[in-house]
Motif scaffolding. Sequence first.
Motif, PDB file in Angstrom:
ATOM      1  N   LYS A   2      -6.446   0.505  10.476  1.00 10.94           N
ATOM      2  CA  LYS A   2      -6.583   1.704   9.643  1.00 10.94           C
ATOM      3  C   LYS A   2      -6.428   2.944  10.512  1.00 10.94           C
ATOM      4  O   LYS A   2      -6.776   2.928  11.695  1.00 10.94           O
ATOM      5  CB  LYS A   2      -7.960   1.717   8.972  1.00 10.94           C
ATOM      6  N   HIS A   3      -5.922   4.020   9.881  1.00  7.85           N
ATOM      7  CA  HIS A   3      -5.733   5.277  10.621  1.00  7.85           C
ATOM      8  C   HIS A   3      -6.950   6.180  10.474  1.00  7.85           C
ATOM      9  O   HIS A   3      -7.583   6.199   9.431  1.00  7.85           O
ATOM     10  CB  HIS A   3      -4.489   6.004  10.124  1.00  7.85           C
ATOM     11  N   GLU A   4      -7.220   6.917  11.539  1.00  5.74           N
ATOM     12  CA  GLU A   4      -8.361   7.838  11.540  1.00  5.74           C
ATOM     13  C   GLU A   4      -7.989   9.144  10.840  1.00  5.74           C
ATOM     14  O   GLU A   4      -8.761   9.722  10.099  1.00  5.74           O
ATOM     15  CB  GLU A   4      -8.801   8.153  12.981  1.00  5.74           C
ATOM     16  N   ILE A  32       1.481  -2.983   2.054  1.00  9.87           N
ATOM     17  CA  ILE A  32       0.447  -3.912   2.544  1.00  9.87           C
ATOM     18  C   ILE A  32      -0.624  -3.134   3.315  1.00  9.87           C
ATOM     19  O   ILE A  32      -1.816  -3.316   3.100  1.00  9.87           O
ATOM     20  CB  ILE A  32       1.081  -5.003   3.443  1.00  9.87           C
ATOM     21  N   HIS A  33      -0.134  -2.215   4.162  1.00 11.03           N
ATOM     22  CA  HIS A  33      -1.047  -1.409   4.969  1.00 11.03           C
ATOM     23  C   HIS A  33      -2.012  -0.603   4.075  1.00 11.03           C
ATOM     24  O   HIS A  33      -3.218  -0.546   4.334  1.00 11.03           O
ATOM     25  CB  HIS A  33      -0.226  -0.478   5.857  1.00 11.03           C
ATOM     26  N   MET A  34      -1.473  -0.018   2.991  1.00  8.11           N
ATOM     27  CA  MET A  34      -2.330   0.761   2.081  1.00  8.11           C
ATOM     28  C   MET A  34      -3.288  -0.172   1.350  1.00  8.11           C
ATOM     29  O   MET A  34      -4.455   0.153   1.152  1.00  8.11           O
ATOM     30  CB  MET A  34      -1.477   1.540   1.073  1.00  8.11           C
ATOM     31  N   GLY A  37      -6.412  -1.082   2.807  1.00 11.78           N
ATOM     32  CA  GLY A  37      -7.497  -0.100   2.734  1.00 11.78           C
ATOM     33  C   GLY A  37      -7.413   1.072   3.695  1.00 11.78           C
ATOM     34  O   GLY A  37      -8.430   1.648   4.065  1.00 11.78           O
ATOM     35  N   CYS A  38      -6.163   1.484   4.068  1.00 11.36           N
ATOM     36  CA  CYS A  38      -6.073   2.688   4.900  1.00 11.36           C
ATOM     37  C   CYS A  38      -6.067   3.903   3.973  1.00 11.36           C
ATOM     38  O   CYS A  38      -5.059   4.217   3.342  1.00 11.36           O
ATOM     39  CB  CYS A  38      -4.833   2.681   5.772  1.00 11.36           C
ATOM     40  N   SER A  39      -7.204   4.567   3.868  1.00 10.56           N
ATOM     41  CA  SER A  39      -7.322   5.682   2.928  1.00 10.56           C
ATOM     42  C   SER A  39      -6.503   6.893   3.379  1.00 10.56           C
ATOM     43  O   SER A  39      -6.051   7.682   2.562  1.00 10.56           O
ATOM     44  CB  SER A  39      -8.791   6.065   2.765  1.00 10.56           C
ATOM     45  N   VAL A  40      -6.312   7.014   4.689  1.00  5.24           N
ATOM     46  CA  VAL A  40      -5.519   8.138   5.210  1.00  5.24           C
ATOM     47  C   VAL A  40      -4.090   8.047   4.697  1.00  5.24           C
ATOM     48  O   VAL A  40      -3.549   9.004   4.133  1.00  5.24           O
ATOM     49  CB  VAL A  40      -5.545   8.155   6.758  1.00  5.24           C
ATOM     50  N   CYS A  41      -3.495   6.878   4.861  1.00  2.89           N
ATOM     51  CA  CYS A  41      -2.109   6.707   4.414  1.00  2.89           C
ATOM     52  C   CYS A  41      -2.012   6.832   2.895  1.00  2.89           C
ATOM     53  O   CYS A  41      -1.081   7.421   2.370  1.00  2.89           O
ATOM     54  CB  CYS A  41      -1.563   5.356   4.860  1.00  2.89           C
ATOM     55  N   GLU A  42      -2.977   6.278   2.202  1.00  3.13           N
ATOM     56  CA  GLU A  42      -2.966   6.330   0.750  1.00  3.13           C
ATOM     57  C   GLU A  42      -3.048   7.775   0.260  1.00  3.13           C
ATOM     58  O   GLU A  42      -2.320   8.184  -0.638  1.00  3.13           O
ATOM     59  CB  GLU A  42      -4.126   5.502   0.193  1.00  3.13           C
TER      60      GLU A  42
HETATM   61 ZN    ZN Z   1      -2.714   4.138   7.694  1.00  2.00          ZN
END
Ligand code: ZN
Length: 300
Positions: A2-4, A32-34, A37-42
Amino acid sequence: MKHERATEEIRELAALYALGSLTQHEAHSFEIHMREGCSVCEAEFHKFEHIIAGMGFAVDEAAAPDYVKDLLLARIERENRPAMAAAAPQATIPESKATQTKSDTPPAPPLIFSQPAQKQTSILAWALTALFAIAALFMYFTSKSGQDANNQLLADYSAAKSDLDNLKTLLDVQKTRIGELDQILSITGKPGAKVLRLSGQVPAPAAAGAILWDGVEGKFLAFGVLPPEPEGKVYQLWFLSPTAKIRAGLLKLNLTNRFFVSDLIPRDAANATVAGITLEPDNGSQFPTLPFYAVGRIAD
Ligand SMILES: [Zn+2]
């Protein structure tokens, strides 16, 4: 992973995904990444999705992301550079060879003909999408800011106009008051002028006023404050002598419930001893309708 926080790279990826301009493989990985659960990317994706969905429509909140244009341009440049380089030596491909692949793939411009078929289509589609998106974004934000500027001008104009109207009203009120004061001074300065005080009676204890009585010139001036008159009613002034009740005009209240009337003393009111104010039907009455709202003594 996940991204910060959102980086340029993430924004680019999200923007391209929202524009439908990633390769199938890239798009799939991003999804897939979103989903992981990466909320930053979403969040970045939804931001761009919102902007793209809102193109050409009036959207209330819209922050113009200048960097979108920049990163799209940068990507076009980056994608085109190897394509151009690879295409250069192939620029003189014979016509016959260029049409050989016509049966299985759509005709492509000769410049990128030498690229693998899938890559060509991807870049071409991407470049067209990006150009369209830039044009649309540009038009959208240009018209949006033009509209905002217009609205701001209109708002400024109507605010200024309302200020001016208020000033005019204030000036009119002041002029009226100065005019009234002049009349009061001109009467009170005259020899033989009388001042009588009007006192509020039971229906209007807060009523107050005065009458300036200029018996020499045969004029009077009445002013004061009364409770707001009910719908369809009007205050009327009377001069009362032991033998008669004499009509002396209607008292129209202004917005602050004040009246100011200047008139001739009725001929038969010369020996009146009392002034009184009643509430009458709209056009006034021939005889006072009791009770009195305010009363004052003319003569002792
Ligand atoms: Zn991300």
